[in-house]
Structures are given as structure tokens and as C-alpha cells.
Enzyme design. Structure first.
Site, PDB file in Angstrom:
ATOM      1  CG  HIS A 237      -1.896  -1.038   1.151  1.00 42.53           C
ATOM      2  ND1 HIS A 237      -2.796  -1.196   0.124  1.00 42.53           N
ATOM      3  CD2 HIS A 237      -2.241  -2.251   2.173  1.00 42.53           C
ATOM      4  CE1 HIS A 237      -3.416  -2.751   0.249  1.00 42.53           C
ATOM      5  NE2 HIS A 237      -3.086  -3.118   1.599  1.00 42.53           N
ATOM      6  CG  ASP A 288      -5.488  -5.869  -0.434  1.00 42.41           C
ATOM      7  OD1 ASP A 288      -5.714  -6.954   0.570  1.00 42.41           O
ATOM      8  OD2 ASP A 288      -5.317  -4.864   0.121  1.00 42.41           O
TER       9      ASP A 288
END
Length: 409
Positions: A237, A288
């Protein structure tokens, strides 16, 4: 191209294909790497958008799902999820695995993932995750208990018995600075110094605020001081970074894994991808929580996010986007993701005659294609998917529908 034992042995340009050769339509690309996956999150797709909410309220739904899974149901779900990835051109997945549970066989859920990847025909990097607290100075609560080994020493002892095989690499992960205290971060980082090390980093402003309040440092600074940043580290991220954080990541030689569709779905924000690359950081891409499984969309969203925050086009070239999409090094497979002698024979044939790709330059198909335009997928010299259907598992949609419906019934 010729292959031997699943490895490319010859690459050449010819006017006519040799007798017996398999011809693949369109443009042929190296196999894609999905560098960040939580396979069980796939069962949340289409079930979390009814009432808005935040990352933190979404997390409660994720915990409810985690509480339902058994080794048997997780094998079914993960196999179907990895098969969906195979259809989209993914040849290797990095599974950020913290759904351990408390079973007589402590690594049973990890072994389930190993089997699922093998059955789906893709490679696996099992990033076994240390998860010790429910937040900084906050005890574990409820289902979080099944994520934890109690302390970093017990985690390392459990992970230490896991071994690589021909289809699997064993890596390590620090869940986040929320879930691993400062002293334990250093212990996890030192436990397996030659394996890939991944960590969720600065996904939410609240994470940064809590870290600064507790330690007087940003998460990136905390990781750096604990020896957890380096060339084997992938920071997942990397969204809310200071200029100093960017400098630390770039100077360490770490990789930043962006997951643009998840970061958009959870309203996380848009991270400084261009600045990270300019500072020396490599980029990779992941899906993800699998709000979609479409490597093309992840790459395109990376570029589009940059355009939106900068007001400039062409922040990343198609070649740079392809490099991010095929970065297997952070997963422990440094030869994968390229078409050259000695590399694994991982290939993705993308059609150039669909309503989306017709007229596209082959060099720019990454910016026009979708997973639906993938025709043929080869992993290790073996055809895994063709014409939208998995070669051994058949109708992947039916597999997903069956196991997800059962989980939520």
C-alpha cells in the site's frame, strides 16, 4: 520459442511456426505476478457496499468471514480464487497469510494454500504473517485470536518448519505496526534473513497517527530502525507517506506493492508511486481483497491514480507498468516475469481483436485490455487456461459461486 522442463530453452523470430508448435493469438506477454493477496477476502466481493462505511467497518465484515473458514472450506475457496487468477494471466501469487487458526497441525491452513495453488496451476509465495495485537497497545479480540501465535518466537518456530518446494516459496510478513509491537518487528525481520519479507505500511491515516502517538515515529521510520526495510522487503500500500518515508523506502532498495482497486474500494487514498520509483523503489502490483481480479485494471489504475493526483498524463510508461505487473523478484522468483532463455515458461496470450483491444498497438495493450481478453495462459510450460476456461478445473465461476454461497448460508 522452445521449452524444456518448464523453462525457456530458446527464443527466436521465425516467419513460419515449426511443425507441432502451438500458436497463441494476439500478443504474448510474460506471466503476471499478483504480489499481494488475501484469498479469503474474495468471498466479500459484492457484499460490502450497501451502507458505505469505512475501512474499519469493512474490517468487521472480514472478521466475520474469517471466523467461518475451516481447512476444508478454505481449500475450496482458495483453489477457486487462484483459478480465477490463472484465467487472468497470473502465474504467481504472494499470499499474505494470517488465517492460521488453532489446529492440531499448526500449519494446516498454509498447507491448504499450497495445495490450492498447485491445483489451480500457479506458483505460490506463502507470506506467513506475524500478528500479535489488535492495535498498538491493544489486546487481540474475538476472531483475531486465530491470527496469532502469541509472540514472535512462537511464530518463528512454527514458520521455521515450512519448506520451499518446486511450486512454493516460503516468505515472512509483519502484518502491520498495529499488529506487531516494536520489539517484535525486529525479531520477525531477523528470523529469516534470506526470505521475502512483506508488511502492510501506512494504509490508513489512523495507522500513522497511532504510530506517531505511541512511538514518535511514522511506520516507515519504525520499520527502518528495526531493520525491517531492505531489498527483500515489500511495503504493501505505502499510501500515506511523508517525504522522509519515501526517502527511507527508496534508499533501502525495498519494493512498494500498490493494490489500486482495493485502495479505491476501501477509500484508502492514492499513494506517491512516481515519487517512490524516482527515489529508488521498485513497484509491484496486487489485487489484495480481490474486488476484481484483473491485472490489466490494476496496472491501468496505477497510472490513472497518478494522473488524477498530478494532473499529468504518462506518469508511467507502458514498459514501466509491465515491469510492475511482472515483478516476481519480491516474491522470491527472480527469473520469472521475462521471456528469455533460462526463465520459467510463463506466458499470457492477449487477443488484439476484441472490442476492447481492436486497433491497439501491441506495446500499449496493457492500457486497453482486460482479463476477459486473455486467451491462453501457460505456467511452467503447461497450458493452464484457454478460451476463458481452466484446463483442469473447468468453470471457475461455478466453483466460486458454490463455495461462497455455502459460506454465507
Amino acid at each position: 520459442m522452445r521449452t524444456e522442463d518448464g523453462v525457456i530453452s530458446e527464443v527466436s523470430a521465425v516467419d513460419r511456426a515449426p511443425a507441432g508448435a502451438r500458436r497463441m493469438p494476439g500478443v504474448v506477454l510474460p506471466g503476471f505476478a499478483n504480489a499481494h493477496s488475501h484469498a479469503f477476502h474474495r468471498a466479500l466481493r459484492g457484499r460490502t457496499n450497501g451502507d458505505g462505511g469505512t475501512f474499519w467497518t469493512w474490517r468487521e465484515g472480514m472478521y466475520a468471514l474469517a471466523d467461518k473458514l475451516t481447512p476444508e472450506s478454505y481449500l475450496e475457496l482458495a483453489t477457486a480464487v487462484y483459478a480465477e487468477m490463472a484465467l487472468a494471466g497470473v502465474s504467481c501469487v504472494g499470499e499474505f497469510h494470517y488465517l492460521h487458526g488453532h489446529y492440531d497441525e499448526p500449519n494446516v491452513m498454509g498447507e491448504v494454500l499450497r495445495q490450492a495453488a498447485g491445483d489451480a496451476g500457479i506458483r505460490l509465495t506463502l507470506l506467513d504473517t506475524c500478528y500479535l495485537t489488535g492495535g498498538i497497545d491493544t489486546p487481540l479480540q474475538g476472531v483475531q485470536e486465530r491470527f496469532s501465535d502469541g509472540d514472535a518466537t512462537a511464530w518463528a518456530e512454527r514458520v521455521g518448519v515450512l519448506r520451499d518446494d518446486a511450486n512454493t516459496r516460503i516468505g515472512a510478513a509483519i502484518h502491520s505496526v498495529r499488529a506487531v509491537p516494536r520489539a517484535a518487528i525486529a525479531e520477525v525481520a531477523a528470523a529469516f534473513p534470506h526470505r521475502p519479507l512483506h508488511v502492510h505500511l501506512s494504509e490508513q491515516p489512523a495507522e500513522n497517527e497511532a504510530c506517531l502517538a505511541a512511538y514518535g515515529r511514522t511506520p516507515a521510520q519504525l520499520l527502518h530502525e528495526a531493520g525491517a526495510l531492505g531489498p527483500r522487503t515489500t511495503a504493501v500500500h505505502a499510501t500515506h507517506l511523508s517525504a522522509k518515508d519515501v526517502e527511507l523506502l527508496g534508499g533501502s532498495g525495498a519494493t512498494a506493492c500498490f493494490c489500486p482497486t482495493t485502495e479505491a474500494d476501501l477509500a484508502d487514498g492514492i499513494g506517491p508511486a512516481r515519487e517512490l520509483v524516482d527515489a529508488g523503489t521498485r513497484l509491484s502490483l496486487g489485487s489484495d481483497q480481490h474486488v476484481v481480479v484483473d491485472p490489466f485494471l490494476e496496472a491501468r489504475a496505477l497510472e490513472h491514480g497518478e494522473r488524477l493526483r498530478s494532473g499529468q498524463r504518462g506518469r508511467f510508461t507502458p514498459e514501466e507498468l509491465m515491469a510492475a505487473l511482472t515483478d516476481h523478484a519480491g516474491l522470491g522468483w527472480p527469473m520469472a516475469g521475462r521471456i528469455e532463455v533460462g526463465a520459467p515458461a510463463d506466458l499470457v496470450a492477449v487477443r488484439l481483436d476484441t472490442p476492447r483491444t481492436a486497433g491497439s498497438s501491441p506495446e500499449q495493450v496493457l492500457l486497453t485490455a482486460s482479463a476477459s481478453d486473455v486467451d491462453t495462459v501457460v505456467v511452467g510450460g503447461r497450458v493452464v487456461a484457454s478460451g476463458g476456461r481452466h484446463e483442469t478445473l473447468g468453470d471457475v465461476g461455478a466453483l466460486l459461486a458454490g463455495v461462497i454461497e455455502e459460506l454465507w448460508t
